[in-house]
Structures are given as structure tokens and as C-alpha cells.
Design a protein around this motif. Sequence first.
Motif, PDB file in Angstrom:
ATOM      1  N   ASN A   1       0.850  -1.209   0.000  1.00 44.12           N
ATOM      2  CA  ASN A   1       0.000   0.000   0.000  1.00 44.12           C
ATOM      3  C   ASN A   1       0.877   1.246   0.000  1.00 44.12           C
ATOM      4  O   ASN A   1       0.764   2.120   0.844  1.00 44.12           O
ATOM      5  CB  ASN A   1      -0.917  -0.025   1.226  1.00 44.12           C
ATOM      6  N   CYS A   2       1.772   1.325  -1.001  1.00 45.38           N
ATOM      7  CA  CYS A   2       2.731   2.437  -1.061  1.00 45.38           C
ATOM      8  C   CYS A   2       1.975   3.766  -1.178  1.00 45.38           C
ATOM      9  O   CYS A   2       1.006   3.870  -1.932  1.00 45.38           O
ATOM     10  CB  CYS A   2       3.673   2.258  -2.245  1.00 45.38           C
ATOM     11  N   GLU A   3       2.474   4.767  -0.475  1.00 41.67           N
ATOM     12  CA  GLU A   3       1.766   6.058  -0.389  1.00 41.67           C
ATOM     13  C   GLU A   3       1.611   6.729  -1.745  1.00 41.67           C
ATOM     14  O   GLU A   3       0.711   7.543  -1.954  1.00 41.67           O
ATOM     15  CB  GLU A   3       2.551   7.001   0.541  1.00 41.67           C
ATOM     16  N   PHE A   4       2.476   6.393  -2.718  1.00 39.29           N
ATOM     17  CA  PHE A   4       2.433   7.109  -4.015  1.00 39.29           C
ATOM     18  C   PHE A   4       1.744   6.275  -5.098  1.00 39.29           C
ATOM     19  O   PHE A   4       1.780   6.640  -6.275  1.00 39.29           O
ATOM     20  CB  PHE A   4       3.863   7.451  -4.456  1.00 39.29           C
ATOM     21  N   CYS A   5       1.109   5.182  -4.693  1.00 41.00           N
ATOM     22  CA  CYS A   5       0.545   4.283  -5.711  1.00 41.00           C
ATOM     23  C   CYS A   5      -0.960   4.095  -5.492  1.00 41.00           C
ATOM     24  O   CYS A   5      -1.419   3.989  -4.366  1.00 41.00           O
ATOM     25  CB  CYS A   5       1.240   2.915  -5.624  1.00 41.00           C
TER      26      CYS A   5
ATOM     27  N   LEU B   1       8.758  11.867  -7.791  1.00 45.34           N
ATOM     28  CA  LEU B   1       7.554  11.549  -7.012  1.00 45.34           C
ATOM     29  C   LEU B   1       6.370  12.319  -7.597  1.00 45.34           C
ATOM     30  O   LEU B   1       6.425  13.542  -7.738  1.00 45.34           O
ATOM     31  CB  LEU B   1       7.755  11.927  -5.543  1.00 45.34           C
ATOM     32  N   THR B   2       5.334  11.578  -7.977  1.00 42.23           N
ATOM     33  CA  THR B   2       4.164  12.220  -8.594  1.00 42.23           C
ATOM     34  C   THR B   2       2.929  11.919  -7.737  1.00 42.23           C
ATOM     35  O   THR B   2       2.553  10.759  -7.586  1.00 42.23           O
ATOM     36  CB  THR B   2       3.964  11.693 -10.025  1.00 42.23           C
ATOM     37  N   PRO B   3       2.324  12.968  -7.176  1.00 39.24           N
ATOM     38  CA  PRO B   3       1.165  12.763  -6.283  1.00 39.24           C
ATOM     39  C   PRO B   3      -0.130  12.506  -7.058  1.00 39.24           C
ATOM     40  O   PRO B   3      -0.990  13.377  -7.195  1.00 39.24           O
ATOM     41  CB  PRO B   3       1.106  14.076  -5.504  1.00 39.24           C
TER      42      PRO B   3
ATOM     43  N   VAL C   1      -0.118  10.267  -0.891  1.00 38.91           N
ATOM     44  CA  VAL C   1       0.820  11.401  -1.027  1.00 38.91           C
ATOM     45  C   VAL C   1       0.109  12.609  -1.646  1.00 38.91           C
ATOM     46  O   VAL C   1       0.395  13.755  -1.286  1.00 38.91           O
ATOM     47  CB  VAL C   1       2.077  10.984  -1.852  1.00 38.91           C
ATOM     48  N   TYR C   2      -0.877  12.347  -2.529  1.00 35.19           N
ATOM     49  CA  TYR C   2      -1.663  13.454  -3.102  1.00 35.19           C
ATOM     50  C   TYR C   2      -2.423  14.160  -1.977  1.00 35.19           C
ATOM     51  O   TYR C   2      -2.362  15.387  -1.843  1.00 35.19           O
ATOM     52  CB  TYR C   2      -2.652  12.938  -4.146  1.00 35.19           C
ATOM     53  N   ASP C   3      -3.103  13.375  -1.152  1.00 39.74           N
ATOM     54  CA  ASP C   3      -3.888  13.978  -0.065  1.00 39.74           C
ATOM     55  C   ASP C   3      -2.985  14.796   0.864  1.00 39.74           C
ATOM     56  O   ASP C   3      -3.327  15.919   1.247  1.00 39.74           O
ATOM     57  CB  ASP C   3      -4.624  12.872   0.723  1.00 39.74           C
TER      58      ASP C   3
END
Length: 432
Positions: free
Chosen positions: A169-173, A332-334, A340-342
Motif C-alpha cells: 500500500n505504497c503512499e504514491f501508488c 515523485l508524482t502525487p 501522497v496526493y492527499d
Amino acid sequence: MKILLISPCQDATHRTPGALQIPQIALQLVAGLTDPKHEIRIVEEEFVDLDMSLSPDVVGLSLMTANAPRGYALADHFRAKGAKVVLGGIHPSVLPEEAAAHADAVVVGEAEEVWPQVVADLEAGRPKPVYRAGPADLTNVPFPRRELGRVKRWLNVIPVMTTRGCPYNCEFCSVSRIYGRKIRSFPVDWVVEDIKRAGGKVHLILDDNVIGRPAYAEELFKALKPLNIYWVGQASMSFALREDLMRLAYASGCRALFFGMETVSEESMKRMKKSFRDLQDVADGIRRIQAAGIRFHASVVFGFDSDDTRIFRRTVDFLMTCRVHSVTFNILTPYPGTRVYDTLKGEGRLFTEDWRHYNHMTVVFRPARMTALELAEGQLYARRTFFRWPSILRRFATHWRHPVLYAGMNLAYRHSARHAHTPVAPGWDKQA
Ligand code: B12
């Protein structure tokens, strides 16, 4: 009905170079789910021009975030011509409201169990605005219609699916959010039959982690061996702990794997709960995987909050020392739908939400321990340095058994690095 299925390009002026062209399978799969009485055409705009004068009854578009703006423009164009438009794929699945503004119907999630209903509703002239699909049962899926949308390529890589879902559950995926954390698999004999029907010699197994279910992977590798094919795919570093699986994979034709190595920062590894959290363990893992005859393609991400400007040199030096086969240096792309977007949105650190820039290759947020320009220039430095001639020649000593794959990948990445610009999104200087 005349149905046109489109995978839009990201940027019509800058398409994927020939050697890196990998066809999408989603649309051929959707075509396989469709009643054969309908006439279907598939266009992958990343590879061929789209004839805008076509007049289909229905247009289906497959969208990631990076090609969503182009997809919306195509949707508006064909709706203005009277066609009904359906949007599907990861981006409409995480932002169905945004997509609904450009569509008659939006499919959230997997097509297998909803598409036949969508087509029937379209034919009856009463499509629903949104169709929500749970994790599909993969035990009885019609084969993809691979004859549609075929384009002659330099290297004919055939995409294949064997499992879906990712336990991590990677934060950027956003994968586990859309496809679930439980790994589901296609029956092994279905995969073998699909490969036989597809023909070709070189295959890309699309799964996020081909060894996500080791028992299934063992059965699969044994079934692939008699087919005498070559294949590449993605796997987690835990692969290095299974000598038996590595031997079976190589014997079944595996020649290279894409590893989400992400970072050389042990601080970030711990925060991301990576299977390997010590750099020496990662180096040993790489050595064991390459010793098993499998080329190690590293995917690295720059821009985590623990990264400062020393991360670029440290990463290149580590990958050079390990004589890694090839690398994708991402920023790194949110992506919407990710944690990571949130976080970055919540902290007001996003420069833009113009999705065209959300492509793993552009700085769209204010980093924590460096400026946006330093992050962009650092990524470019890493790409140009790792694919310099001295580096390519030094690493070749480890990869001479597969010169074509090595030369193809390294020259293609060297070309795109030399022609790349400093990737920062508009608006970065207002927040620097
Ligand atoms: C294989 C793959 C690639 C391949 C092939 C891409 C391609 N043309 O398909 C390559 C290596 C080229 C690639 C490149 C990139 N990729 Co990629 N890729 C994947 C991967 C691993 C599998 C995709 C796949 O084919 N799955 C199998 C098919 C059957 O599933 P699917 O596409 O999701 O389709 C299902 C549903 O979404 C739906 N559906 C899909 N389209 C449609 C259309 C209609 C009309 C309907 C009704 C339903 C529907 O039904 C399908 C069946 O259930 C995914 C991870 C994942 N698990 O999804 C990342 C992923 C899609 N990629 C991603 C990214 C960011 C990229 C790049 C931008 C990165 C980069 N710069 O390199 C590029 C963009 C290239 C481009 N063409 O624009 C991100 C997208 C995130 C986002 N929000 O956009 C993902 C999710 C990876 C991640 N972990 O974040 N990729």
C-alpha cells in the motif's frame, strides 16, 4: 453499433520512442468482453494518428492521469459529433465526478463484470452515468481481441496478464486502492492459452508483482517453460530470497524484471516498510537476481520528504557499484487517489493540478528539503550520468550475455535523457 476504443497519447508532439513502445491490453480485453455483433476498432494514439473524421456510435477511452486531458478533449470532440462516450481506466476510477463532465458513462474499476451491461444500455439508448465494478472474478474472462489495434513495432512485446491486485500500500501508488490488496489470478491454463493465441516470442507480464503469490508463480513458471518464450515483468525485491523461484523463472524465459526499489535512503525504506530496509541487503539482492540470469531494472523515485540534494549522487553511485542493467529515474508524482496526493494537497504544496504534468517525469509539488529546481536538475543529472558511455560500457561487463536487451534499453534511456529538459511544472517559481 460502431464502437471506437481509444488509448489517448499524453502529448501528441512527444510520443514514446519506438524501442519503448508497449501496447495497452485493457482495450483488447474490453473488446473481448463485447458482443461480436458490434463492429470494434482500437486506436493507440501513443503509436498511431487518430482519424478525427471517424463517426462511431460509441467511443470508449482508457485513461491514466497523464493522458486524461487529451482523453477529455477527444471525448468532447466525439460527443459533439453525436457519439456516446464511455470513460474507463485508473484516472476516471479515482475521479469519476471530473470524468463524468466529459462522458455519457464512467466505469469505475474493472470492466469484466460491467461492460456487457454498459453496451446493452447504450444500445437501448439509456446508459447510466456511473457503473461501479468490484474486484472481478478472473476465472472465466473472454480472451483479449489481440488482432485489434495491432501496430508493427521494432520490438513486438506482447502484454500478458496473470494476476491483479497488490498487497503493498505504497503512499504514491493507487493500484491497491483500485484493484484491492488481495491478489487474484487468472487460471494458469488460461494464461498459457492466451499466450499461444497471441503468438510472438517476447512478452511483458503486466502484473504489479509476478511473485505476489509464490505458489501460483511456481505453477505458472513451470507451465510457461514448454512455450519457449522470453518474458519480462515486475516483481518485489523479496524475489531475491527465493533461489528456487528465480531458477524456475529463468528456465521459463524470464530475462528481466522491473523492481520498485524506489530509494537508497534507508530512512525512506523504513518509512515505506519496504521488504529490504538495509542498503547492503538490497545490493546482495541485486547481485543474486542478476547472478540468476535475470536483468535487474530498477525503478527509483526522487522527491520523498527525507530526500535532500545528496540523494542523486548517492543513488547513481549505488546503482553503478551494483552494475544494475537499467534504471527509470522517476520524480515523485502525487497521483489523485494516493495518500501522497492527499498529504501534499492538504499542505498546499502542489504547484498545479494540470494532469498533463502528472507523468512520473515532472516536479509538480514543493519538496521538503530542496527546491523544485534542485529536484528537477537532480533527476536530470542522475539520468544523464547513469547513461553516460563510461557507465554503459562498465556495466556491460555484467550483462554481455544479453547484448541486444542491454543495448536496446540503455541506448533508448540515454537518448531520452540527452533530449530531456529540466522537468518542472508551470507555477513552481510562485511557491519556491
Ligand atoms: C503495464 C503498465 C504500463 C506499461 C504499458 C502501459 C499501457 N499502455 O498500458 C508502460 C510500461 C508503457 C507504462 C507506462 C506508464 N505508466 Co504504467 N502501468 C502499467 C501497469 C503495471 C499495468 C496496466 C495494465 O495494463 N493493467 C492490465 C489492464 C487490463 O488493467 P487496466 O489498464 O487497469 O484496465 C482495466 C480497468 O482499468 C478498466 N479499463 C481500463 N481502460 C478502460 C477503458 C474502458 C472504455 C472501460 C469501460 C474500462 C477500462 O478495465 C480494464 C479491465 O478490468 C499499471 C499498474 C496497474 N496495476 O494498473 C501501471 C500504471 C497504470 N502506470 C502508471 C504510470 C504513471 C505510467 C507512466 C506515466 C509512467 C512513466 N512516465 O513512465 C507511463 C505512461 C505511458 C502512457 N502510455 O501514457 C500509473 C498510473 C497512475 C495514474 N493515476 O495515472 C500506474 C497505475 C502505476 C502506479 N503504480 O501508479 N505503464
